[in-house]
Design an enzyme around this catalytic site. Sequence first.
Site, PDB file in Angstrom:
ATOM      1  CD  GLU A 214      -2.951  -0.734   2.477  1.00 28.33           C
ATOM      2  OE1 GLU A 214      -2.780   0.260   3.211  1.00 28.33           O
ATOM      3  OE2 GLU A 214      -3.857  -1.558   2.675  1.00 28.33           O
ATOM      4  CG  ASN A 215       3.380   4.766  -1.456  1.00 27.22           C
ATOM      5  OD1 ASN A 215       3.787   5.235  -2.514  1.00 27.22           O
ATOM      6  ND2 ASN A 215       3.491   5.407  -0.308  1.00 27.22           N
TER       7      ASN A 215
END
Length: 569
Positions: free
Chosen positions: A413-414
Site C-alpha cells: 500500500e502506498n
Amino acid sequence: MLSGCAGRVCHVLVLVLCLSAAEDFDWTKNDRGSFYYGTFPTGFSWGAGSSAYQTEGAWDKDGKGLSIWDVFSHKKGKVFLNDTGDYACEGYYKLKDDISLLKELNLNHYRFSISWPRVIPTGIRSDHVNEKGIKYYDTLIDQLLENKITPIVTLYHWDLPQVLQEKYGGWQNISMVNYFNDFASLCFERFGNRVKHWITFNNPWSVAVEGYETGEHAPGLKLRGTGAYRAAHHIIKAHAKVWHTYDNQWRNKQNGVVGISLSGDWGEPVDITNLKDIEAAERYVQFYLGWFATPVFHGDYPQVMKDFVGRKSAQQGLGTSRLPTFSSQEKSYIKGTCDFLGVGHFTTRYITQKTYPPGRGSTYFADRDLAELVDPRWPDPGSEWLYSVPWGFRRLLNFVKTQYGNPMIYITENGVSEKMKCTELCDDWRIQYYKDYINEMLKAIRDGVNVKGYTAWSLLDKFEWDEGFSERFGLYYVDFKNKNKPRYPKASVQFYKRIINFNGFPNLREVENWKRKATETCSSSNQLLAADPLTSHMEMVTEIVVPTVCTLCILISAVFLMFLLSRRN
C-alpha cells in the site's frame, strides 16, 4: 573546558553504542538527496490494490454472511455521514470492468482480499461454505490470469465474520487462531492452484489499535491498555499457524509464498544529535511495525516494547505486564514465518521524548512515552493524518533491511487521498506524491533493499472505513451518487502508466512531459464526466460549474478594478 569536551566525547560514545544496538541503522544520517533518474530491476512487479469490504458492495447478496464492518457501519454515528459499504463500488458486479482498468494500466499484479463471510458466512467452516462466494473469487482469479495479471491475495482485510465477534469476542479470543486457519486452508484448497502470493493479514496494527483500543473501527471496542495487545497476540499466532499450514500441506504442491502486510509510518528524531529523540523515534517504529515484524522475524516482541509496557504495568500495580508473553515453544514456532514482507507506507512523523505518568491511565499510546510532530510545510491534500514526506519511505525501507536481515519486500500500500466535494480528475498532487515516493523506493533499492514489487493504493475510490466516502485514494474516480458507480480515470492513471511502461524515470524532460500529457487527458475527462447525462447528477455538475463561474467572476472583477485604477491615474 576539558570537562565539557569529555562530556561531548561521552555523549558521542553513548550515541555510537545506541546505534550499534539498532543493528547498523544510522539514525544520524538522513541523505535526502536530489531526484534520481534511472530504472527498476528487470522483473520488478507493478500493481494496484483494493479490499473486499471497501469495494465489493453486495453486502447481503448470494449467501454472504454479516461482517463486523456491516454491523459497525450500520450503527449511527460510527462512520462519517453514516456512510456504509453496503454498495461501495459495486465491484462484485463490475468484475470485468475493473479488470479492463487493470489492463489499461499495464499492471503486472492486482492485490485484492477475500471476504471471509462471503465464503464462510458464519466464519466457521464446519457450519457452511458458500459456493457462490467461492465462484466469485474463482472468476476473478481466472480472469486476472487470462489477462496475464498476477493475483496477490489478502486473507484478512478487517472484515471478520460477525458471528465470531458475537460468540467469542473476535480477536480477543484465542479460538480465532483455529477458525482463521480453517478459512485460510479452504482458500489454499480452492484457489491455491492458481494463487501463488498470499498475505495473511493487512495492517494488523489498525485491527488491534483502532478495533480494540480506540474503538474507531469495527468492532468498536475501547479496551484501553489491554485490548490492542491481546488482539495483536492472537493475530500473530494466527499468522504463524497459517504459514505453517501452507508450509506443511500446500507448498510442495502449489509452490507459492505466504507473507504478512504491515503498515508503518516512519518516525524521524526531531533532533538527530539528541539520544533521547533517537530512542523515542526507534520506539515509535518498534511499537508500530516492529510490534508484528519482530516476532515474525525474530520470534518475540521488540525488547523496548517489553521493557516499557512491563515497567508501566508494574507502576500501575499490576502483577504481570499488559503485553502478553510467548512461550519458548511459541517463539520458535512464530520465528521465520514470513516468505516476504508486505509494507504499507503513507507518511512520516517527527518524534521526540515525552513521559506519560502512570497515573494518567494505561493506553497503548501512553506506553510509548513519545510525542508526534509534523512540519507545517509538509503537503497534506487529503486525510488529516497523511502528510507527503517522501524521504521517510526510503528511511523506513532501510530500517527494515537492517533490522530483519534484508527480507524480500513487496510494497502493498502506498498512495494519497484527497478530501474535496468537487469532482476533480486533475490530481496533480497525487502525481507529485507517486513520483516522489516511487523515486525514494528506487533509491532504497539502490541502497540494497530487496523490494520486488509496488502496489499503488488504490485502484478505485472506495469506502474509507470511519471516513466513509469523504476521502478518495483512487487512481480512478468513482461516482458514488450514481447507482451504476461508473469509473473515470484521473490524471495519475496516465502518469503511473508511464512509470510502469518505462520501469522507472528516464530524465527530467521526459518526466515533466509525462505530467503535462497526463494533465491534458484529465481536462478532457473532466468535461466528459460533467457532460454525460447518464452518469452525472445535477449536484456534480454544480460542483464543477460553480467553482468555474466563481473563478470567472473573480477574473472579471480584477480586470474591472484594474480598468478603474488606470482611469484614476
